[in-house]
Design a protein around this motif. Structure first.
Motif, mmCIF file in Angstrom:
data_model
loop_
_atom_site.group_PDB
_atom_site.id
_atom_site.type_symbol
_atom_site.label_atom_id
_atom_site.label_comp_id
_atom_site.label_asym_id
_atom_site.label_seq_id
_atom_site.Cartn_x
_atom_site.Cartn_y
_atom_site.Cartn_z
ATOM 1 N N TYR A 569 4.704 -3.063 -8.633
ATOM 2 C CA TYR A 569 4.620 -3.987 -7.501
ATOM 3 C C TYR A 569 5.595 -3.628 -6.383
ATOM 4 C CZ TYR A 569 1.614 -6.641 -10.511
ATOM 5 O OH TYR A 569 0.568 -6.992 -11.309
ATOM 6 N N ILE A 572 3.402 -0.983 -4.642
ATOM 7 C CA ILE A 572 1.981 -1.284 -4.525
ATOM 8 C C ILE A 572 1.475 -0.924 -3.130
ATOM 9 C CG2 ILE A 572 2.303 -3.678 -3.761
ATOM 10 C CD1 ILE A 572 -0.081 -4.426 -5.571
ATOM 11 N N LEU A 577 -3.184 -3.987 -3.481
ATOM 12 C CA LEU A 577 -2.993 -5.428 -3.313
ATOM 13 C C LEU A 577 -4.300 -6.104 -2.913
ATOM 14 C CD1 LEU A 577 -0.790 -7.644 -3.407
ATOM 15 C CD2 LEU A 577 -0.636 -7.418 -0.925
ATOM 16 N N LEU A 585 -3.529 -13.576 -7.396
ATOM 17 C CA LEU A 585 -2.317 -13.148 -6.683
ATOM 18 C C LEU A 585 -1.347 -14.317 -6.505
ATOM 19 C CD1 LEU A 585 -0.880 -10.863 -5.110
ATOM 20 C CD2 LEU A 585 -2.069 -11.686 -3.061
ATOM 21 N N LEU A 596 7.654 -7.197 -3.211
ATOM 22 C CA LEU A 596 6.512 -6.564 -2.542
ATOM 23 C C LEU A 596 6.991 -5.834 -1.289
ATOM 24 C CD1 LEU A 596 3.752 -9.343 -2.726
ATOM 25 C CD2 LEU A 596 3.972 -7.307 -4.162
ATOM 26 N N VAL A 600 2.641 -4.071 2.767
ATOM 27 C CA VAL A 600 1.458 -4.821 2.340
ATOM 28 C C VAL A 600 1.400 -6.201 2.987
ATOM 29 C CG1 VAL A 600 1.382 -3.611 0.127
ATOM 30 C CG2 VAL A 600 2.594 -5.811 0.287
ATOM 31 N N PHE A 604 -1.324 -9.236 2.475
ATOM 32 C CA PHE A 604 -0.807 -10.444 1.836
ATOM 33 C C PHE A 604 -1.092 -11.670 2.702
ATOM 34 C CE2 PHE A 604 2.652 -13.523 1.167
ATOM 35 C CZ PHE A 604 2.498 -13.766 -0.195
#
Length: 1202
Positions: A569, A572, A577, A585, A596, A600, A604
């Motif tokens: 993670y 990632i 993701l 999630l 994270l 991302v 997200f």
């Protein structure tokens, strides 16, 4: 991704005209499509990839696709292919076409290309997150009309947010194209190139009105003033106006009244305007002052208001009905067709006079939501069946009664011929949707006489299927998953089938659907890594079947991913993701969320914007952790004051989790937009509400001074505070707006109900009103301080708002004509109710959507204990109040019209006021008054006395009278109750009344006597029909119940609430039926419902921990504290958030420290989450820190000075 064989069949489609293709074109088109798809797709790159339509790189896709010379032909070819065969391609091409339209510019394509792209974009528009629907920066001339015509075509399936965004964009385009001025913010680059539009600009001309079409329903009232009177009047007279208003099914009261006023001004008088009532559409819902009309015009107006749900319109409906019926003594076929759903306003006597043939045909045309009174049902069924009430009935006769089937005797349903009815799947589905539990069980009993259960499992639809008991389902000889897929099962059935199919080793995750809810964590933990793709895809496609306790599904996926590489993670990728379903999630550990990478963040935020938080415990650590991560992504190191409206909109439902102290740090325009968006929140943390309401007051002023428009937009936030509701003034528009807000709530607060009562009875004396308020506040049911409640039991958590927000300027708080900007940001989840399942006060259970009889009691907020009645104001000295009864003819007296409008709010009349109801009024409204369960003893004494005055001695009252009286019968003595003629078919309706234990026993005795029943004779259908009155059986009678019938009935008795002594007797019966509790399965525990509360301490402690998440929420509160204290730590942890939230203070007090800690872990869903994430407020900068430190510093200073 589609198979090559299917792609070949599409691109060789012979439906495409020959002149539009050449010999090699099919292969070229296919090659181009695959080339673009492969160049942008990550399918196959990730072992957990789900093969979704690749939309991660729209720019790359757009360039490649637009450079393809065959795009136009490809789109035409798809439109000439079947919907099923081109589904994937439509989903692929639609966003590309929209991206091309919004980025390439219309000057880069000819008119034919533009038209072709418009044909392909619909799927893309409907799948876009509401807050991120990107519309073209500039559309000119004829293309603007084409674009609006396309947007009108997708109006119906669009969300409210999307419609609002289209309106804002259309206003900007119209003013810039036709008036060379801008409505955009001054900071916008386009607005800097042209002058700002003057407030007086009349931009809403005839051309603009036609382009807007149904989007007119999303305008602000101030926009209507921007239309020249002559153009607005011309538009009203056009044929397009009728079709426009017919599609605009919902309109805010302030806008509806504004339009209606403007259109009325087009005519010289009321009667001239009334000639056009047939085109009013939704505006007719506010046409309260319609003049007396001819029967013809009355029929036309009645057809316009049939679907209006505002209680104020009932008076007009009755007046119009009287006019329509004035030409004949009875309704004929023609008159019935004019009445539509307003036929429910006819009296039983009028219905009985309708010719049987006309009535039969008319009943077939009514929709599924038609609502009849008990007296009407009795009349209609008798009219159609005559003396066949408990005899054989044909399938055709039964289907003709589908709109009144709830009035059909259960005894008749036992005689339905299975072979006749099972082949009519659609008809059976429609008719079963209206049936009561007892009717469903009776019909099943009849069907099983000649048909095996295995065949019923295959053929029964909806509620009938979910009424099949576990005992019979076990006899269905299920040997294949194919026998049970593609059906909606109840929770106990799903648990049974999940275990059955798992034992057969036939679990096919991608096809589980409703069976997914029956999976246990143990089953999920055993999912092979090779099957994780199918398992995750099943969850992504049907996340509604994943409960809060099934976070183990997320745990399983995360563990599988972590096997791929160390620090998965922390490293990632965007694609990885993106492949994790949003519903899973959400359950990442707070520590993992912090790790994270920033790269991302865009994905997200995309996921959070459309997330459904219903699977997250209200008090769990995930909500603040997700909010913190989203804010860090948005701020990117900057202050909260730097966030824009667009930034904050990307928070989606996480916006509802923000603290008021964080909101205060935002720029004024961002704060304004955020507060309006928060008005659509399903849940606002209890700890934030007081400060949030204070912020709303500071921003928009005292709610008593708000305009109707501001109230419509921000009203849901106001409804969080009971005191503010009570203080609202009696303005002319207040009732309409409160009805409007109430219609968008899943449940209204007591304070709102009381306010509506006071508005409907405006001349009530101050003394009587103050007395009601004082008594209701003293009993806890209408506490004016809404902030005293906790997250776990506050009804506001279950409110659902579909709020049509407009941007309200805080500086124009009291200006009813203030110009509004319709670009508001509503919660993208506003169509759902994510937190209702986590609210213990909500009447729905986890399987309520599958059970037609689990609908909430319309007066469920009224506690059975009369001391909690919000109107327990009938004390001894109330008669001394000169205002309460001195004037028997004032508006304070309950009249038929007032009682009908009040509905369930009639509970707020004092006993003295109920006592002055005239006999005619009582007879006309007895069913309404009898439907209320929350009367206190004084009110019941008055109403029961009136019943005897109206119908004679209790022992002489017939079934029809008893049915109509409903809850009023609670006012009779136990001995009188034993003489009443209770029909089995009426018991489910009155079971929700506030009966005490001795009354329940008396009702059972009356039922047994009137229906010639004994305990031994009770079959499954009769037990289910008894509902909670089965609690009235004595211990010896319970022991005499037929064991097979009990097994068949028990799943439909899951919600009954008996005394602990009776629950113990029913438990003993369950032990005899299903064996030792230590061996009970998840399915059995779920099926037994509240009967589980009858287990003693030893039996409770013997239950497997895995079954505790399958307990019904209502069962938890019924377990005696001393028995609850016997639960182990593992059992308490396994309760899950919903059940843990139901634990009472008395039960908590009986627990040890380690048990309380386990209960807290269950409540927060943090069995595997040890981090303390605090409030979730990110430490973004000094500005953010100071907001949190100031209160603490003041507190410390205060202590030092003591």
């Amino acid at each position: 991704m589609p198979k090559m064989k299917l792609l070949h069949s599409i691109f060789n489609n012979s439906d495409l005209p020959m002149e539009d293709r050449n010999a090699d074109q099919s292969n070229t088109l296919l090659s181009d499509f695959l080339s673009v798809l492969n160049s942008v797709s990550s399918v196959g790159a990730n072992p957990v990839s789900l093969g979704r339509v690749p939309l991660n790189n729209p720019d790359k896709m757009t360039n490649k696709m637009w450079n393809c010379t065959h795009l136009s032909t490809m789109i035409k070819l798809m439109r000439n292919s079947s919907e099923a065969s081109t589904c994937y391609m439509r989903a692929f091409v639609a966003p590309l076409s929209w991206e091309t339209l919004t980025t390439q510019g219309e000057k880069n394509m000819d008119s034919d290309d533009y038209d072709t792209l418009l044909l392909a974009v619909e799927p893309a528009l409907l799948s876009m997150p509401p807050k991120r629907m990107t519309l073209p920066t500039r559309v000119e001339g004829q293309n603007m009309k084409k674009m609006m015509k396309m947007l009108q075509g997708v109006y119906d399936p669009m969300s409210e947010d999307q419609r609002t965004q289209v309106v804002k964009w259309a206003k900007e385009q119209i003013t810039e194209n036709y008036f060379n001025c801008s409505l955009r913010p001054s900071s916008n680059s386009r607005s800097m190139l042209m002058e700002r539009c003057k407030p007086s600009l009349k931009w809403l001309n005839l051309e603009a009105l036609n382009m807007m079409g149904p989007y007119l329903s999303r305008l602000a009232p101030g926009d209507v003033d921007s239309s020249p009177k002559e153009k607005l009047c011309e538009f009203f007279r056009t044929a397009q106006f009728r079709s426009t208003l017919s599609r605009a099914t919902q309109m805010n009261p302030s806008l509806g009244n504004k339009f209606l006023q403007k259109f009325q001004e087009c005519f010289s008088g009321q009667m001239e305007f009334a000639e056009h009532v047939d085109k009013l559409g939704t505006l007719a819902c506010y046409y309260y002052d319609a003049p007396n009309l001819t029967p013809d015009l009355s029929g036309k107006l009645l057809s316009q208001i049939n679907d209006c749900n505002n209680p104020r319109i009932t008076k007009l409906k009755k007046r119009l009905l009287k006019s329509v019926m004035s030409n004949s003594n009875s309704a004929n076929a023609l008159a019935l067709s004019e009445l539509g759903s307003s036929v429910t306003l006819l009296s039983p006597k009028q219905l009985s006079m309708i010719p049987g043939t006309d009535l039969k045909e008319f009943l077939k045309t009514l929709g599924p939501n038609i609502q009849w009174t008990k007296a009407q049902l009795r009349t209609l069924v008798k009219k159609q069946l005559g003396n066949k009430m408990c005899k054989d009935v044909s399938s055709e006769e039964l289907m003709a009664l589908w709109s009144v089937v709830e009035g059909v005797p259960s005894c008749m349903l036992k005689h339905v011929k299975a072979q006749e009815i099972l082949n009519n799947t659609e008809g059976l589905k429609n008719i079963s949707m209206r049936m009561r539990k007892g009717q469903l069980k009776a019909m099943l009993q009849g069907l099983r006489k000649n048909v095996e259960t295995s065949e019923l499992v295959q053929k029964l639809p909806g509620p009938l299927l979910r009424s099949i008991s576990l005992n019979n389902l076990e006899k269905a000889n299920i040997t294949s998953f194919n026998q049970v897929e593609n059906k909606i099962w109840s929770l106990p059935q799903a648990a049974f089938l999940a275990k059955k199919i798992n034992d057969l080793r036939q679990l096919k995750y991608g096809r589980l659907r409703s069976i997914l809810q029956g999976l246990t964590c143990k089953m999920m933990d055993k999912v092979a890594d090779s099957d994780i793709k199918d398992f995750v895809q099943a969850i992504e496609e049907t996340p509604q079947w994943l409960s809060k306790v099934q976070v183990c599904a997320a745990r399983k996926l995360f563990a599988t991913l972590e096997k791929q590489r160390p620090d998965y993670y922390k490293t990632i990728t965007v694609e990885e993701l993106n492949d994790i379903p949003t519903s899973l999630l959400l359950h990442l550990l707070p520590s993992t969320l912090k790790d994270l990478p920033e790269s991302v963040c865009p994905v997200f935020l995309d996921k959070m914007e459309v997330a459904n938080l219903s699977s997250l415990p209200l008090r769990g650590p995930s909500r603040p952790a997700l909010t913190q991560r989203a804010l860090l992504c948005l701020a990117n190191g900057a202050a909260l004051s730097a966030l824009t409206i667009e930034d904050v909109s990307r928070l989606g439902p996480l916006l509802c989790e923000l603290q008021p102290s964080q909101l205060r740090l935002m720029a004024p325009d961002v704060l304004n937009s955020s507060l309006q968006a928060m008005a659509s929140c399903h849940h606002i943390p209890q700890r934030n509400r007081a400060a949030l309401f204070q912020l709303v007051n500071q921003t928009y002023g005292d709610p008593s001074d708000w305009s109707a428009e501001v109230m419509e937009s921000l009203g849901p936030l106001l409804l969080l505070d009971d005191d503010a509701i009570s203080a609202l003034p009696n303005k002319p528009w207040m009732k309409d707006v409160l009805y409007f807000l109430k219609s968008r709530m899943s449940r209204a607060s007591d304070a709102l109900k009381k306010k509506l009562f006071d508005l409907i009875t405006p001349t009530t004396s101050n003394g009587a009103r103050k007395k009601r308020a004082a008594n209701s506040n003293s009993n806890g049911n209408g506490n004016g301080n809404s902030n005293n409640n906790t997250d776990s039991n506050n009804n506001t958590d279950s409110h659902t708002y579909t709020n049509s927000n407009t941007n309200i300027n805080p500086d124009s708080k009291n200006n009813t004509d203030s110009h509004t900007n319709p670009d508001s940001s509503n919660n993208p989840d506003s169509s759902n109710n994510p937190d209702s399942s986590s609210n213990p006060d909500s009447s729905s259970n986890p399987d309520s959507s599958n059970n037609p009889d689990s609908s909430s009691n319309p007066d469920s907020s009224n506690n059975a204990d009369s001391s909690n009645n919000p109107d327990s104001s009938n004390n001894a000295d109330s008669s001394s109040n000169p205002d309460s009864s001195s004037n028997p003819v004032n508006a304070e007296n309950p009249t038929v019209e007032i009682i009908e409008e009040l509905g369930m709010n009639n509970v707020y009349w004092t006993a003295e006021q109920l006592n002055i109801i005239s006999m005619d009024t009582f007879l006309a409204t007895v069913e309404i008054l009898g439907s209320i369960s929350g009367y206190d003893a004084d009110q019941l004494a008055v109403l029961s006395k009136k019943a005897t005055e109206a119908f004679g001695r209790v022992s002489q009252m017939n079934e029809s009278v008893v049915t109509q009286m409903g809850c009023i019968a609670q006012g009779f003595s136990d001995s009188d109750l034993e003489t009443l003629a209770f029909s089995l078919d009426t018991l489910e309706e009155i079971a929700r009344c506030s009966w005490n234990e001795s009354q329940i026993q008396s009702v059972w005795k009356a039922v047994a006597k009137h229906n010639s029943l004994t305990a031994q004779q009770l079959g499954a259908a009769e037990m289910v029909a008894l509902n909670r009155f089965i609690c009235g059986l004595s211990s010896s009678e319970i022991q005499q119940l037929n064991m097979d019938a009990f097994k068949d009935a028990v799943g439909s008795l899951d919600s009954i609430q008996c005394s602990y002594e009776i629950a113990q007797q029913l438990k003993s019966l369950a032990v005899s039926a299903f064996g030792d509790p230590s061996n009970w399965s998840e399915a059995q525990v779920s099926d037994l419902g509240n009967i589980i509360a009858g287990l003693n301490a030893t039996e409770l402690a013997s239950l497997n921990p895995s079954v505790f998440s399958f307990l019904s929420k209502t069962c938890v509160t019924l377990i005696p504290p001393e028995n609850f204290a016997a639960l182990s730590v593992d059992q308490l942890e396994a309760l899950g958030p919903d059940n843990a939230a139901m634990v009472t203070n008395e039960q908590r007090a009986a627990l040890r420290d380690e048990q309380l800690a386990a209960l807290e872990r269950a409540l927060t869903g943090s069995r595997d989450q040890t981090e303390n994430t605090g409030s979730g407020a990110p430490s973004l900068n000094v500005e953010g820190i100071s907001a949190f430190m100031k209160p603490l510093l003041f507190l410390v200073m205060g202590l030092l000075l003591l």
